[in-house]
Scaffold this motif. Sequence first.
Motif, mmCIF file in Angstrom:
data_model
loop_
_atom_site.group_PDB
_atom_site.id
_atom_site.type_symbol
_atom_site.label_atom_id
_atom_site.label_comp_id
_atom_site.label_asym_id
_atom_site.label_seq_id
_atom_site.Cartn_x
_atom_site.Cartn_y
_atom_site.Cartn_z
ATOM 1 N N PRO A 30 0.995 -0.836 0.028
ATOM 2 C CA PRO A 30 -0.613 0.474 0.222
ATOM 3 C C PRO A 30 0.714 0.950 -0.307
ATOM 4 C CG PRO A 30 -0.249 -1.147 1.999
ATOM 5 C CD PRO A 30 1.003 -1.658 1.046
ATOM 6 N N ASN A 33 -0.373 6.508 2.984
ATOM 7 C CA ASN A 33 -1.897 6.548 3.626
ATOM 8 C C ASN A 33 -2.333 5.557 3.638
ATOM 9 O OD1 ASN A 33 -1.411 9.444 4.535
ATOM 10 N ND2 ASN A 33 -1.940 10.256 2.148
ATOM 11 N N GLN A 34 -2.453 4.669 2.891
ATOM 12 C CA GLN A 34 -3.674 3.263 3.035
ATOM 13 C C GLN A 34 -2.578 2.650 3.909
ATOM 14 O OE1 GLN A 34 -2.102 2.120 -0.902
ATOM 15 N NE2 GLN A 34 -4.288 2.723 -1.832
ATOM 16 N N SER A 35 -1.643 2.380 4.324
ATOM 17 C CA SER A 35 -0.972 1.329 5.164
ATOM 18 C C SER A 35 -1.363 2.139 7.183
ATOM 19 C CB SER A 35 0.528 1.848 4.725
ATOM 20 O OG SER A 35 1.351 1.055 6.517
ATOM 21 N N THR A 37 -3.917 4.104 7.087
ATOM 22 C CA THR A 37 -5.360 3.338 7.200
ATOM 23 C C THR A 37 -5.796 1.530 7.780
ATOM 24 O OG1 THR A 37 -6.143 5.338 5.614
ATOM 25 C CG2 THR A 37 -7.687 3.349 6.343
#
Length: 217
Positions: A30, A33-35, A37
């Motif tokens: 990811p 930011n994805q990590s 989240t």
Amino acid sequence: MTAKKYSIATIITYLMVYLSPVIFALIVRPTQNQSITMTTFAYIIGAILLLIYLFKSQKFNIEQKPKAIGWMILFGFLGIFGSILLQNVLLMVEQAFFNAPTASQNTENIIQLIQENMVFILATTIAGPIMEELVFRRAIFGALSNRWGFILPALISSALFAAAHVDGHYLLYGGLGLFFCFLYRYTGRIGTSMITHVGMNLLVIIVQLAARQAGLL
């Protein structure tokens, strides 16, 4: 759920959540930011699961005669200010005797991640402290205290709590761990140390964020 099964399930679930960022990175690859989240989501799910285990678990010896909920809330909130005071004292001791930095690298990393994605504040101020109290204070200290009383289980629990933060401030986190054990033992309610831990983290992070926003850090 027996004390042994509860402790094993709680610790295994916590370790899976703790390692979730690494697992995410290997499987999904990811973005930052994805990590953040996904890690926050994992912390929230982990906290919920650990609370479910708590309600299904048998009571430990130190929980047999708990103080009233009002006392839990009172000592929990008083503990916030006590833990902040203790934190400052232990930081000064570390600096004076061990030449340790006054800033915690663990806190610095958390603040940076929150600034990149504010959703991470849910993991660090609510879900994370709840899990740590259920793991280090109840599943480890609470379970061991059934057989060995207060001192040895508290020392073991606090040493593991300090090691889990991996930033070198062992006296700081160990001392806070002992304080949380005392709150839990004194009131017979894990909710007491949860309130203190959540409140302490929230207060520290809000102050840090406000100081950075004002250009003081």
